[in-house]
Design a protein around this motif. Structure first.
Motif, PDB file in Angstrom:
ATOM      1  N   ALA A  99      49.604  47.052  28.871  1.00  0.00           N
ATOM      2  CA  ALA A  99      48.905  46.368  27.788  1.00  0.00           C
ATOM      3  C   ALA A  99      48.477  47.369  26.720  1.00  0.00           C
ATOM      4  N   PRO A 100      48.233  46.915  25.482  1.00  0.00           N
ATOM      5  CA  PRO A 100      47.755  47.823  24.432  1.00  0.00           C
ATOM      6  C   PRO A 100      46.448  48.499  24.837  1.00  0.00           C
ATOM      7  N   LEU A 101      46.203  49.672  24.271  1.00  0.00           N
ATOM      8  CA  LEU A 101      45.038  50.463  24.642  1.00  0.00           C
ATOM      9  C   LEU A 101      43.737  49.691  24.456  1.00  0.00           C
ATOM     10  N   TRP A 102      43.603  48.966  23.343  1.00  0.00           N
ATOM     11  CA  TRP A 102      42.342  48.273  23.084  1.00  0.00           C
ATOM     12  C   TRP A 102      42.096  47.181  24.117  1.00  0.00           C
ATOM     13  N   GLN A 103      43.181  46.544  24.587  1.00  0.00           N
ATOM     14  CA  GLN A 103      43.026  45.525  25.615  1.00  0.00           C
ATOM     15  C   GLN A 103      42.636  46.154  26.950  1.00  0.00           C
ATOM     16  N   ARG A 104      43.238  47.287  27.272  1.00  0.00           N
ATOM     17  CA  ARG A 104      42.895  47.965  28.522  1.00  0.00           C
ATOM     18  C   ARG A 104      41.450  48.468  28.502  1.00  0.00           C
ATOM     19  N   ALA A 105      40.997  48.936  27.338  1.00  0.00           N
ATOM     20  CA  ALA A 105      39.606  49.389  27.217  1.00  0.00           C
ATOM     21  C   ALA A 105      38.642  48.220  27.427  1.00  0.00           C
ATOM     22  N   PHE A 106      38.966  47.095  26.832  1.00  0.00           N
ATOM     23  CA  PHE A 106      38.134  45.900  26.982  1.00  0.00           C
ATOM     24  C   PHE A 106      38.143  45.440  28.436  1.00  0.00           C
ATOM     25  N   ALA A 107      39.319  45.465  29.069  1.00  0.00           N
ATOM     26  CA  ALA A 107      39.424  45.071  30.469  1.00  0.00           C
ATOM     27  C   ALA A 107      38.655  46.028  31.375  1.00  0.00           C
ATOM     28  N   ALA A 108      38.648  47.315  31.033  1.00  0.00           N
ATOM     29  CA  ALA A 108      37.910  48.292  31.837  1.00  0.00           C
ATOM     30  C   ALA A 108      36.428  47.964  31.841  1.00  0.00           C
ATOM     31  N   TYR A 109      35.905  47.588  30.682  1.00  0.00           N
ATOM     32  CA  TYR A 109      34.489  47.223  30.598  1.00  0.00           C
ATOM     33  C   TYR A 109      34.208  45.972  31.423  1.00  0.00           C
ATOM     34  N   LEU A 110      35.138  45.036  31.455  1.00  0.00           N
ATOM     35  CA  LEU A 110      34.934  43.753  32.126  1.00  0.00           C
ATOM     36  C   LEU A 110      35.429  43.742  33.580  1.00  0.00           C
ATOM     37  N   THR A 111      35.831  44.901  34.079  1.00  0.00           N
ATOM     38  CA  THR A 111      36.257  44.966  35.475  1.00  0.00           C
ATOM     39  C   THR A 111      35.032  44.961  36.374  1.00  0.00           C
ATOM     40  N   VAL A 112      34.824  43.831  37.017  1.00  0.00           N
ATOM     41  CA  VAL A 112      33.728  43.658  37.969  1.00  0.00           C
ATOM     42  C   VAL A 112      34.315  43.043  39.239  1.00  0.00           C
ATOM     43  N   ASP A 113      33.490  42.883  40.238  1.00  0.00           N
ATOM     44  CA  ASP A 113      33.988  42.367  41.510  1.00  0.00           C
ATOM     45  C   ASP A 113      34.696  41.025  41.341  1.00  0.00           C
ATOM     46  N   GLN A 114      34.107  40.144  40.531  1.00  0.00           N
ATOM     47  CA  GLN A 114      34.658  38.795  40.392  1.00  0.00           C
ATOM     48  C   GLN A 114      35.998  38.792  39.660  1.00  0.00           C
ATOM     49  N   SER A 115      36.082  39.516  38.546  1.00  0.00           N
ATOM     50  CA  SER A 115      37.339  39.524  37.797  1.00  0.00           C
ATOM     51  C   SER A 115      38.439  40.202  38.591  1.00  0.00           C
ATOM     52  N   TYR A 116      38.082  41.243  39.346  1.00  0.00           N
ATOM     53  CA  TYR A 116      39.096  41.912  40.167  1.00  0.00           C
ATOM     54  C   TYR A 116      39.593  40.998  41.285  1.00  0.00           C
ATOM     55  N   ALA A 117      38.658  40.342  41.972  1.00  0.00           N
ATOM     56  CA  ALA A 117      39.040  39.504  43.102  1.00  0.00           C
ATOM     57  C   ALA A 117      39.968  38.378  42.669  1.00  0.00           C
ATOM     58  N   CYS A 118      39.623  37.719  41.575  1.00  0.00           N
ATOM     59  CA  CYS A 118      40.479  36.637  41.081  1.00  0.00           C
ATOM     60  C   CYS A 118      41.846  37.165  40.650  1.00  0.00           C
ATOM     61  N   SER A 119      41.829  38.247  39.869  1.00  0.00           N
ATOM     62  CA  SER A 119      43.065  38.730  39.250  1.00  0.00           C
ATOM     63  C   SER A 119      44.046  39.313  40.244  1.00  0.00           C
ATOM     64  N   ILE A 120      43.568  40.118  41.191  1.00  0.00           N
ATOM     65  CA  ILE A 120      44.507  40.768  42.090  1.00  0.00           C
ATOM     66  C   ILE A 120      45.217  39.752  42.976  1.00  0.00           C
ATOM     67  N   VAL A 121      44.505  38.702  43.364  1.00  0.00           N
ATOM     68  CA  VAL A 121      45.144  37.649  44.157  1.00  0.00           C
ATOM     69  C   VAL A 121      46.221  36.946  43.336  1.00  0.00           C
ATOM     70  N   ARG A 122      45.907  36.606  42.082  1.00  0.00           N
ATOM     71  CA  ARG A 122      46.875  35.923  41.215  1.00  0.00           C
ATOM     72  C   ARG A 122      48.068  36.814  40.927  1.00  0.00           C
ATOM     73  N   PHE A 123      47.826  38.091  40.621  1.00  0.00           N
ATOM     74  CA  PHE A 123      48.926  38.986  40.258  1.00  0.00           C
ATOM     75  C   PHE A 123      49.869  39.233  41.440  1.00  0.00           C
ATOM     76  N   GLU A 124      49.311  39.318  42.643  1.00  0.00           N
ATOM     77  CA  GLU A 124      50.149  39.573  43.812  1.00  0.00           C
ATOM     78  C   GLU A 124      50.924  38.330  44.232  1.00  0.00           C
ATOM     79  N   THR A 125      50.357  37.154  44.014  1.00  0.00           N
ATOM     80  CA  THR A 125      51.053  35.922  44.396  1.00  0.00           C
ATOM     81  C   THR A 125      52.041  35.466  43.332  1.00  0.00           C
ATOM     82  N   GLU A 126      51.870  35.936  42.084  1.00  0.00           N
ATOM     83  CA  GLU A 126      52.812  35.604  41.009  1.00  0.00           C
ATOM     84  C   GLU A 126      53.283  36.900  40.351  1.00  0.00           C
ATOM     85  N   PRO A 127      54.150  37.644  41.011  1.00  0.00           N
ATOM     86  CA  PRO A 127      54.558  38.962  40.507  1.00  0.00           C
ATOM     87  C   PRO A 127      55.395  38.917  39.230  1.00  0.00           C
ATOM     88  N   ASP A 128      55.903  37.747  38.844  1.00  0.00           N
ATOM     89  CA  ASP A 128      56.758  37.652  37.668  1.00  0.00           C
ATOM     90  C   ASP A 128      56.001  37.398  36.371  1.00  0.00           C
TER      91      ASP A 128
END
Length: 238
Positions: A99-128
């Motif tokens: 992703a673009p740098l500004w998006q990754r920076a914004f995501a870094a700030y918003l990386t919390v337990d809840q966003s990680y838990a939701c996202s990693i499950v979705r990304f691993e179950t839908e790898p495409d």
């Protein structure tokens, strides 16, 4: 197709992250109350929330500040508690790293337990999924949690000690982690990692500056990775 567009994945994440408001809200209110009782002004409480944006680290810093600990100890302890975010970031990098740098920076700030838990499950179950779809899902999953954290921290700070102890706001934290961890225990490796983390966290609870949490996290990752290697060699990993 349902949820096939980038915008749709934002709303998919929004819906998946919505239930965490039920625990993020009380936890934010708890911090607001404790910050007020500790003598922080309203502005100081809100600035701490906006700059740190991590409940466990904020509570750790607050406790040490009340004990008049040196500034270095306060900062080091808060960072130690929050080092799990480094593990989250490493886990998310293969999915969001393009992703673009500004998006990754914004995501870094918003990386919390809840966003990680939701996202990693979705990304691993839908790898495409595309990087854009993943980023939209990630942002959607944390939208309500972020709003609830800010809003209820403000409410807690304004109401202060007038909130009765019978509300048991501190119960929100363990409920949050139970709700996040349970859906992620999908394989034997995940279960082993969780059990080892629990055991080490209990054994290392006496380490200074909450370093036991980091030790437990590393031990869990090592144990989970080892179990995955064993299963792969036996042809049992899917």
């Amino acid at each position: 197709m349902a949820f096939s567009t980038t915008n749709s994945y934002y709303w998919k994440g929004f819906r998946d992250g919505a239930p965490f408001v039920l625990v993020a809200g009380p936890f934010g209110m708890l911090f607001g109350v404790l910050a007020t009782e500790a003598g922080l002004k309203l502005t100081e409480t809100l600035v701490l929330t906006a700059t740190v944006f991590a409940g466990a680290a904020q509570l750790t810093a607050l406790q040490l500040m009340q004990e008049n600990a040196p500034t270095f100890i306060v900062l080091a302890s808060a960072l130690a508690v929050n080092l799990r975010m480094a593990m989250y970031s490493a886990s998310l990098t293969p999915f969001l790293g393009q992703a673009p740098l500004w998006q990754r920076a914004f995501a870094a700030y918003l990386t919390v337990d809840q966003s990680y838990a939701c996202s990693i499950v979705r990304f691993e179950t839908e790898p495409d999924l595309t990087t854009s779809q993943r980023m939209q899902y990630f942002m959607g999953s944390v939208t309500l949690v972020t709003a609830a954290w800010y809003t209820f921290t403000l409410v807690g700070a304004l109401l202060g000690a007038r909130i009765p102890e019978s509300w048991a706001l501190d119960f929100a934290l363990p409920i949050t982690f139970l709700a996040m961890v349970t859906p992620m225990l999908r394989t034997s490796a995940h279960v082993v990692a969780a059990l080892v983390s629990i055991a080490v966290a209990l054994l290392a609870a006496g380490l200074p500056y909450n370093l036991g949490l980091m030790v437990a996290g590393l031990a869990g990752m090592i144990a989970g990775a080892r179990m995955e290697l064993i299963l792969r060699k036996k042809g049992l990993w899917t």
